[in-house]
Design an enzyme around this catalytic site. Sequence first.
Site, PDB file in Angstrom:
ATOM      1  N   ALA A 189     -54.609 -84.812  26.327  1.00 43.98           N
ATOM      2  CA  ALA A 189     -54.886 -83.915  27.327  1.00 43.98           C
ATOM      3  C   ALA A 189     -54.663 -84.822  28.898  1.00 43.98           C
ATOM      4  O   ALA A 189     -55.422 -85.000  29.829  1.00 43.98           O
ATOM      5  CB  ALA A 189     -56.604 -83.580  27.640  1.00 43.98           C
ATOM      6  N   VAL A 191     -51.694 -85.790  31.531  1.00 42.23           N
ATOM      7  CA  VAL A 191     -51.038 -85.111  32.605  1.00 42.23           C
ATOM      8  C   VAL A 191     -49.858 -84.223  31.941  1.00 42.23           C
ATOM      9  O   VAL A 191     -50.017 -83.063  32.143  1.00 42.23           O
ATOM     10  CB  VAL A 191     -50.022 -86.045  33.643  1.00 42.23           C
ATOM     11  CG1 VAL A 191     -49.343 -85.300  34.580  1.00 42.23           C
ATOM     12  CG2 VAL A 191     -51.057 -87.147  34.458  1.00 42.23           C
ATOM     13  N   GLY A 278     -48.502 -89.682  25.166  1.00 38.14           N
ATOM     14  CA  GLY A 278     -48.133 -90.668  26.090  1.00 38.14           C
ATOM     15  C   GLY A 278     -46.772 -91.296  25.784  1.00 38.14           C
ATOM     16  O   GLY A 278     -46.167 -90.481  24.801  1.00 38.14           O
ATOM     17  N   HIS A 451     -53.503 -74.996  62.752  1.00 38.67           N
ATOM     18  CA  HIS A 451     -54.462 -74.039  62.274  1.00 38.67           C
ATOM     19  C   HIS A 451     -53.748 -72.634  62.145  1.00 38.67           C
ATOM     20  O   HIS A 451     -53.144 -72.425  63.024  1.00 38.67           O
ATOM     21  CB  HIS A 451     -55.591 -73.990  63.148  1.00 38.67           C
ATOM     22  CG  HIS A 451     -56.580 -72.766  62.723  1.00 38.67           C
ATOM     23  ND1 HIS A 451     -57.420 -73.033  61.842  1.00 38.67           N
ATOM     24  CD2 HIS A 451     -56.708 -71.470  63.195  1.00 38.67           C
ATOM     25  CE1 HIS A 451     -57.786 -71.737  61.447  1.00 38.67           C
ATOM     26  NE2 HIS A 451     -57.608 -70.872  62.272  1.00 38.67           N
TER      27      HIS A 451
END
Length: 475
Positions: A189, A191, A278, A451
């Site tokens: 689990a 990346v 990995g 914004h």
Amino acid sequence: MSDSFDVIVIGGGPAGYPAAIRAGQNKLSVACIDQWKSRDGSAAFGGTCLNAGCIPSKALLESSELYHRAQHEFSIHGIKLEGVGFDVAAMQKRKAGIVRVSTQGILALFKAAGVTPLTGHGKLLAGRRVEFTGHDGAKRTLTARHVVLASGSEPMPLRGVTFDGEWIVDSWGALDFPDVPKRLCVIGAGVIGLELGSVWRRLGAETVVLEALETLLPMADAAVAKEAARHFKKQRLDIRLGARVSGAEIRADGVHVGYADARGAQTLVVDRLVVAIGRRPFTHDLLGDGTGVRLDERGFVQVDEHCRTGVEGVWAIGDCVRGPMLAHKGKEEGVAVADLIAGQYGHVNYKTIPSVIYTAPEIAWVGQTEEQAKAAGRAVKTGSFPFAASGRARAMEAGAGFCKIVADAATDEILGVHVIGPMAGELIAEAVLAMEYSASSEDLQRTIHAHPTLSEAMHEAALAADKRAIDIPNR
Ligand SMILES: Cc1cc2nc3c(=O)[nH]c(=O)nc-3n(C[C@H](O)[C@H](O)[C@H](O)COP(=O)(O)OP(=O)(O)OC[C@H]3O[C@@H](n4cnc5c(N)ncnc54)[C@H](O)[C@@H]3O)c2cc1C
């Protein structure tokens, strides 16, 4: 063609090819050797990242996310679609096209920078000589004033689980599935496991992720990891922690995966199994006798903080050396080394390397987590702003997650920034720049953010660190 260069780079991935381009820009004569072969046997620069990693995974993540949104989100916008479907072959074709354009682009960049591309195997010999074996088998001995090793990494195998390239595969195989497996298991689990699991889950695979550790995303800020776990659960990504895989066997009814967890021995039967536990440095047949270059106990090429191997004129960069296995880390090392070789300034700030997980919501961070800062003895203050309070995020139907800033309580220096939410991987760039300039949270507070944008979440999180947020109540 000359057999003598100022610089020879062995490996043309995201560490090696930028090193070669920058060396060319610095008016050095440079060759870049790469041995990658695509599935169809053709040679390609770009390494793992462009051919089998970052780029193809993001292409499929985008396609699968669009499908997911069309199914679950469009109706909220008032968009009516009937019979939304997908075509894996078309998704794969699009992905392959993106990879092709990206890898061929490197050849054009090499040409512009005067880099000589050499496709085949490179091996460092003593005395900065390099044995080059072309894909046609022809051998030549090249010489260089400087050699840069950029041989990358490979998937870590798991004892008891044998890759067969079809039912039990590594991450490259998982990017090439011709159809959606009904039942999928991903081991790991991390990346890569979470990204690949997300792709196939969104397309309908019942996906179980087995993770040996007891904690999800231990490298992330605990609040981010907790929020991520909540969203993965909602997406029915079945992540089983503390699950240690003992073996896998291909049988008539599927792949039988054996694992043990707190409840004892378990078996899971799936259609396809992905091992993503990995990666390890790849240095196979890279070093001849007597080069003096040393590997550490985990197989990484030993280097100092400037990527010098300790052998005059021999450098190493990217996944084959210490540090996070990330494309942008390798790129910065490559550029820094090429500048140092040319007598210019070159430096990598390892404290400001961002990490991104391209799940939905996206996860990104830079610097220390709150837990790491506290463990290092810093008194910290934190400010968080939920995307649910961002007008832009709500307009995008993307109000999940938050932005969190960790700053030193006394000096106000930003120590880390953690984002889970829409476009987190893009938003984190502002935090990286801020930390590169040793900014305080007040610096961010006094910076105008347009914004309505998602970036206002960063602004408000900085304000919240001093209990001065405007768009949420301060606690
Ligand atoms: C599925 C997946 C997704 C990923 N997603 C991301 C992401 O989103 N972002 C990110 O930053 N990282 C990501 N990564 C990690 C990223 O791909 C690596 O960190 C990066 O590719 C490392 O670059 P590199 O140049 O050091 O090595 P590599 O990319 O592995 O390239 C090394 C190259 O050297 C060649 N080579 C090796 N030895 C020799 C030799 N002796 N002679 C000639 N050529 C040789 C190899 O064939 C290869 O082409 C992902 C990885 C995977 C597997």
